[in-house]
Write a protein that holds these residues in place. Sequence first.
Motif, PDB file in Angstrom:
ATOM      1  N   GLU A   1       0.831  -1.204   0.000  1.00 13.64           N
ATOM      2  CA  GLU A   1       0.000   0.000   0.000  1.00 13.64           C
ATOM      3  C   GLU A   1       0.865   1.254   0.000  1.00 13.64           C
ATOM      4  N   ASP A   2       1.943   1.248   0.803  1.00 13.10           N
ATOM      5  CA  ASP A   2       2.857   2.395   0.829  1.00 13.10           C
ATOM      6  C   ASP A   2       3.503   2.605  -0.538  1.00 13.10           C
TER       7      ASP A   2
ATOM      8  N   GLN B   1       1.752   6.771  -6.886  1.00 12.72           N
ATOM      9  CA  GLN B   1       0.712   7.712  -7.288  1.00 12.72           C
ATOM     10  C   GLN B   1       1.108   9.161  -7.022  1.00 12.72           C
ATOM     11  N   LEU B   2       1.892   9.386  -5.989  1.00 14.03           N
ATOM     12  CA  LEU B   2       2.301  10.751  -5.636  1.00 14.03           C
ATOM     13  C   LEU B   2       3.637  11.142  -6.262  1.00 14.03           C
TER      14      LEU B   2
ATOM     15  N   GLU C   1       9.567   9.739   1.697  1.00 16.91           N
ATOM     16  CA  GLU C   1       9.122  11.137   1.659  1.00 16.91           C
ATOM     17  C   GLU C   1       7.682  11.305   2.140  1.00 16.91           C
ATOM     18  N   LEU C   2       7.005  10.200   2.427  1.00 20.80           N
ATOM     19  CA  LEU C   2       5.580  10.271   2.728  1.00 20.80           C
ATOM     20  C   LEU C   2       5.289  10.143   4.217  1.00 20.80           C
ATOM     21  N   SER C   3       4.158  10.709   4.624  1.00 19.84           N
ATOM     22  CA  SER C   3       3.582  10.506   5.948  1.00 19.84           C
ATOM     23  C   SER C   3       2.203   9.893   5.758  1.00 19.84           C
TER      24      SER C   3
ATOM     25  N   TYR D   1      -2.905  11.026  -1.406  1.00 19.03           N
ATOM     26  CA  TYR D   1      -3.452   9.773  -1.917  1.00 19.03           C
ATOM     27  C   TYR D   1      -4.291   9.166  -0.808  1.00 19.03           C
ATOM     28  N   VAL D   2      -5.526   8.758  -1.135  1.00 17.80           N
ATOM     29  CA  VAL D   2      -6.430   8.204  -0.131  1.00 17.80           C
ATOM     30  C   VAL D   2      -6.910   6.844  -0.593  1.00 17.80           C
TER      31      VAL D   2
END
Length: 265
Positions: A135-136, A142-143, A149-151, A246-247
């Motif tokens: 999922e990560d 997608q981003l 780099e993501l939270s 992204y959701v």
Amino acid sequence: MATNPADTPNPASTPSTPLYRRLARRLQERIDAGAYPAGARLPSEPELSAEFGVNRLTVRQAVAELERAAVVEIRRGVGTFVRPPAVRVSIAVDPRSQRFDLGSVHAALPEAGREDSAADGEFVVAAPPVTGTAEDAEAARQLGRTPQELSRVDSVIRLGGRARAASSYWVPFGPLPAELVRPGRPGNLVLDLARTAGVELEYDWRAFGAVGADLADAELLDVPPGTALLVREGVSCTPDGTPALYVRRRIDGSSARFVLHFRER
């Protein structure tokens, strides 16, 4: 007089359909016709066995089939009871005018006709580290970022006094404020994350699918593992088109539906 469930023609049955499934369909037809209304107790295994001329194992398998379909509830030591029809909340989507991402809580119950409840809304569950799970990795793709780099923050949406949806959000900034991701904190995470980043979010795309509930979602939504969940996922971006969120939202498919409005209301 005993009747075999195979004696009555059923357009959904074929000679190869197992006997227990044919019996399950006969019982389903009685429930649909109101012979066994919501809350009614089904006849016992011996009674059904005698009526349909089948052994008790066949009856047990048929009732288990109805239980898997959420038609009946088996109460051990008490009996088998017909479940009431599922009550579904309606989530309205206007495909012509919905441009700005305001989250899903603000319009989640447009047709429910019920008083607001203090227990309803979106609540933070956790802010798990982004570790490179599937999922990560999809969120990073997608981003257009790396997982590092993501939270991420996870939430549950409660409507009508029960959990209806589990959501996971990924954003390309962080660390997120401790108060924002405090477990149990109420809010609208789409708007809260946009404010934190100092941006305005617009829809880029949304897609719909379905999965079976895994153990974590089953616990959050209080449903059996494997329950059908609607999946609504997508990207929101800043006005210049930069992906910013992204959701992935998993919704109990038995209690919610999406409604598209194509005319002015």
